[in-house]
Design a protein around this motif. Sequence first.
Motif, PDB file in Angstrom:
ATOM      1  N   ALA A 148      18.371 -14.441 -14.852  1.00  0.00           N
ATOM      2  CA  ALA A 148      18.020 -13.079 -14.438  1.00  0.00           C
ATOM      3  C   ALA A 148      16.645 -12.714 -14.975  1.00  0.00           C
ATOM      4  O   ALA A 148      16.192 -13.236 -16.000  1.00  0.00           O
ATOM      5  N   CYS A 149      15.982 -11.805 -14.271  1.00  0.00           N
ATOM      6  CA  CYS A 149      14.675 -11.326 -14.715  1.00  0.00           C
ATOM      7  C   CYS A 149      14.328 -10.057 -13.944  1.00  0.00           C
ATOM      8  O   CYS A 149      15.039  -9.674 -13.006  1.00  0.00           O
ATOM      9  N   SER A 150      13.234  -9.415 -14.343  1.00  0.00           N
ATOM     10  CA  SER A 150      12.741  -8.222 -13.648  1.00  0.00           C
ATOM     11  C   SER A 150      11.282  -8.406 -13.276  1.00  0.00           C
ATOM     12  O   SER A 150      10.533  -9.124 -13.949  1.00  0.00           O
ATOM     13  N   ILE A 151      10.890  -7.745 -12.185  1.00  0.00           N
ATOM     14  CA  ILE A 151       9.490  -7.667 -11.761  1.00  0.00           C
ATOM     15  C   ILE A 151       9.064  -6.210 -11.863  1.00  0.00           C
ATOM     16  O   ILE A 151       9.753  -5.326 -11.376  1.00  0.00           O
ATOM     17  N   ASP A 152       7.928  -5.974 -12.495  1.00  0.00           N
ATOM     18  CA  ASP A 152       7.375  -4.626 -12.633  1.00  0.00           C
ATOM     19  C   ASP A 152       6.195  -4.492 -11.672  1.00  0.00           C
ATOM     20  O   ASP A 152       5.112  -5.017 -11.921  1.00  0.00           O
ATOM     21  N   LEU A 153       6.424  -3.819 -10.558  1.00  0.00           N
ATOM     22  CA  LEU A 153       5.376  -3.593  -9.554  1.00  0.00           C
ATOM     23  C   LEU A 153       5.172  -2.097  -9.397  1.00  0.00           C
ATOM     24  O   LEU A 153       6.102  -1.381  -9.035  1.00  0.00           O
ATOM     25  N   ALA A 154       3.967  -1.639  -9.644  1.00  0.00           N
ATOM     26  CA  ALA A 154       3.670  -0.210  -9.549  1.00  0.00           C
ATOM     27  C   ALA A 154       4.097   0.347  -8.199  1.00  0.00           C
ATOM     28  O   ALA A 154       3.969  -0.309  -7.163  1.00  0.00           O
ATOM     29  N   THR A 155       4.634   1.557  -8.220  1.00  0.00           N
ATOM     30  CA  THR A 155       5.051   2.223  -6.986  1.00  0.00           C
ATOM     31  C   THR A 155       3.894   2.273  -5.992  1.00  0.00           C
ATOM     32  O   THR A 155       2.759   2.569  -6.357  1.00  0.00           O
ATOM     33  N   GLY A 156       4.209   1.974  -4.733  1.00  0.00           N
ATOM     34  CA  GLY A 156       3.201   2.015  -3.690  1.00  0.00           C
ATOM     35  C   GLY A 156       2.475   0.711  -3.477  1.00  0.00           C
ATOM     36  O   GLY A 156       1.540   0.645  -2.675  1.00  0.00           O
ATOM     37  N   THR A 157       2.882  -0.370  -4.170  1.00  0.00           N
ATOM     38  CA  THR A 157       2.177  -1.651  -4.051  1.00  0.00           C
ATOM     39  C   THR A 157       2.966  -2.688  -3.265  1.00  0.00           C
ATOM     40  O   THR A 157       2.620  -3.863  -3.274  1.00  0.00           O
ATOM     41  N   GLY A 158       4.054  -2.283  -2.591  1.00  0.00           N
ATOM     42  CA  GLY A 158       4.707  -3.180  -1.641  1.00  0.00           C
ATOM     43  C   GLY A 158       5.794  -4.070  -2.214  1.00  0.00           C
ATOM     44  O   GLY A 158       5.785  -5.282  -1.992  1.00  0.00           O
ATOM     45  N   LYS A 159       6.762  -3.472  -2.936  1.00  0.00           N
ATOM     46  CA  LYS A 159       7.863  -4.284  -3.489  1.00  0.00           C
ATOM     47  C   LYS A 159       8.679  -4.962  -2.391  1.00  0.00           C
ATOM     48  O   LYS A 159       9.232  -6.036  -2.592  1.00  0.00           O
ATOM     49  N   SER A 160       8.763  -4.322  -1.214  1.00  0.00           N
ATOM     50  CA  SER A 160       9.605  -4.876  -0.147  1.00  0.00           C
ATOM     51  C   SER A 160       9.108  -6.242   0.310  1.00  0.00           C
ATOM     52  O   SER A 160       9.912  -7.106   0.673  1.00  0.00           O
ATOM     53  N   TYR A 161       7.787  -6.467   0.285  1.00  0.00           N
ATOM     54  CA  TYR A 161       7.251  -7.771   0.684  1.00  0.00           C
ATOM     55  C   TYR A 161       7.687  -8.854  -0.302  1.00  0.00           C
ATOM     56  O   TYR A 161       8.014  -9.979   0.087  1.00  0.00           O
TER      57      TYR A 161
END
Length: 855
Positions: free
Chosen positions: A101-114
């Motif tokens: 398991a792990c997490s990805i930290d992607l700033a809001t508005g930078t396209g997590k869905s891709y």
Amino acid sequence: MTTRGDRQTFKNEDLVLKVSDNIDPIVWNESKYEAFIDELCGNREYQKDAIRLVMRLFAGAQYKNLRELAKENFNENAEIQRRYGSWAGMDRHLQLPDQLACSIDLATGTGKSYVLYGLATIMLAEGLVDRVLVLCPSNTIEAGLLAKFKDLASNADLRDLLPTDAKVRAPKIINASESIINESICVENYHAILQHVKSSIRDSLLGQGMRVAVFNDEAHHIVNESGANIKKWKEFLLNPEYGFRFVLGVSGTCYVADEYFADVVSRYSLRQAIEERFVKMVEYVAEMPQTDNPDEKWQLIYNRHQDWKKRLKKQGIRPLTIIVTKDIKTCKLVAEELQAFLQEWEEISADDAERKVLAVSSATEHQTNIVRLKLVDQPASKVEWIVSVAMLNEGWDVKNVFQIVPHEERAFNSKLLIAQVLGRGLRRPDRWQGADPVVTVFNHDAWVGRIRHLVDEILEMENRLSSSVIADSSYHFDLHNLDYTRETDTRHYTKKGEYRLLEQGFVDLPSQVEIEDVAIEFEHAVSGEHTKFKTKIEHKTYSFVEVAEQMYRRLQSIDEESKDAEDPKDQTQYAKKFSFERCHEIVMSSAKKAGIKSGRIAEENRQKILQALGPLRRKSAKRVVYRLTPNRLQPVKTSSRQAISVSAAELRRGDKTVFFTQNSGKTIPDEQKDFFNSVIDPDGDYRSGCEKIANTHDFKTPCNMAIADATPERKFIRLLCERENSTILDGWLKNAPQRFYSIEYAWKKGEHPKRGEFSPDFFMKQGNTILVIEIKDDNEIADPSMENQKKCEYANAHFDQLNKWLVEEGLNIVYQMNFITPKDFNKFFIKLRAGEAKGFRSELDIVLGQQLTTN
């Protein structure tokens, strides 16, 4: 790490877990998916990095679970050790230690869905899992993800870039209203996992967890909220009846209250997203007029809103202001108070004021407003103000928010809340033109002392210096770019027969300097004083006749060796085709093209002429060419370059260097002045990361400071600021790393085509000439990468097109692109001072050009 009072704070980037890249390519070959990732993510390199990192963890077979990864990082990372105190302390913070398991930290508005879609598709294609379950906290996010995934899954061009042996090429996109079959990606609100909710998740996945990947969007909900249902989300992930092995969390707010997640493997921070212009800039109130009158406070907020309306009118954008309240009762009161203010201030009816204000909460009377919330950026909408309890749901992707007002400090008193507040206003409007968009956080200035450090840590602005343009600098100049349409062309070509040697009639040589001015810098061992010793180097040279004779003898030798070839086609007769007289003509033509007027060839160029005699055979190959067709000229002003920042750690380590003058401190933002003074302290911790330019008139850049990214750039900036060089320049600019002036290019990584953008390092103006400089290390000359070869090819093609366009527009400006290493710095500046920079070719320019011809 920094200490504030009795509390230690840590930079999130120092707590990110490193995943080993020492992966057996037989086990996991990520290059198979490069073309797919490249097409999916475009120029968003941070998305590509996130996908690669997670796939190394999930597919690389280096770690059995999160605990192994965390333990490895704890042992190797001193900051993590200080953060948790002991391994047992870190182990307690791991949410899912026994799973991969792990997490990805992607700033809001930078396209997590891709990123989510890319990972799901690759895991199915690779056969690591049979099904992927994507859980999210709201119906809004579920609907958005389903629509995005279906659009991507239907993209035939994207599917065709998956490897030929992909187990799954076209995943089925569903939700839990139907059975979760193999080869599917199921997107569902987490409520569907609850036992009393009718859905297919529990029946479909029971006992199948080893072949199912579970992705959790907005993963901070799993660990922050205390409701019984939320707790069941985590219980579901841990339930042995399912036995899930692969679990991923994605969020733009990876906090448990103020503590950063312990399992983040990839981070793209809000600060990076702002600096690289993927989201709006952020500003917040530091000081404001003192008033206890609510009406006056509303006027301040209203006036800021109106200012945004005026500025955005020409963009065709109606800005939104969000007011964040602590509970439903306050939400209703504030909405009524705001409506009354608007009615009086704008002299409008109560109905018109009500149409402008949208109250959003879980109250029954506000349910219809949630539907209206999805439409507030539509032209027909009259809404300008949104009053919301806490924060609006994630997944609400409206891009016209330009002001956020936390009504009480409670809405703005933790890292999680601040990140959520900022997240609602970060998305940039489509087709934005002009200066970077900004979202205003209209907080009460009385809170600043207590919350500034939280905002700084969220934006990672703490202990950073920014190189910013000075608006009224006399060193500004205009740049030009081209807007392109991109097309893909695939060609098959074959090279047969004898190599066509020297068919151009010359060898492309770099500019040469026979007597080179150099400087040696000495440091006194006791005092530490530095002195410069200036001298000259005289390079060994050969006459044209001597070089021609060596060429002819080399050709005779090649012919002699070829006589033993079994195949008559492999026997050469170059000496017959190239007599001594012909070789002499080639040497003279080469010298003329390189601007050599002395009648002599320097040693390095002699070697290049002889190396040009090595014939090569080419085999049949497929070549993918990206054709860029220019549509229009785009003016670019140096005054529009965004700020570039550097961290304390980068300066302390000497990774980067700040160049400054005695005037730099006058333009430093107040919040950076203390740090700036620490940096320029000659006895301080950052003395290896800063250099002062003694005379401000030698610092001919429109910026308050310049930041060098590595040793070659440091040397180049020093030369730019030397008096004999600065006096012959009108000005120069260090480019931003992304999204100011970039050039699209394409290359192959292994067998897979890739696309990217690169930003040349420097622009220098001398008269009507703009010199565009890309700095590389000397090692690149001996072993140039394919990526840099293609950067060179596309950059030269771009500036050739640009120069033609400028001529057609009647503009007397010429651009020249050079790839230069420290080996040629002195030569370049000697030519510049002599007025002979036009046509300059560095050794790396030649090598990159030759490699492209060979390949």
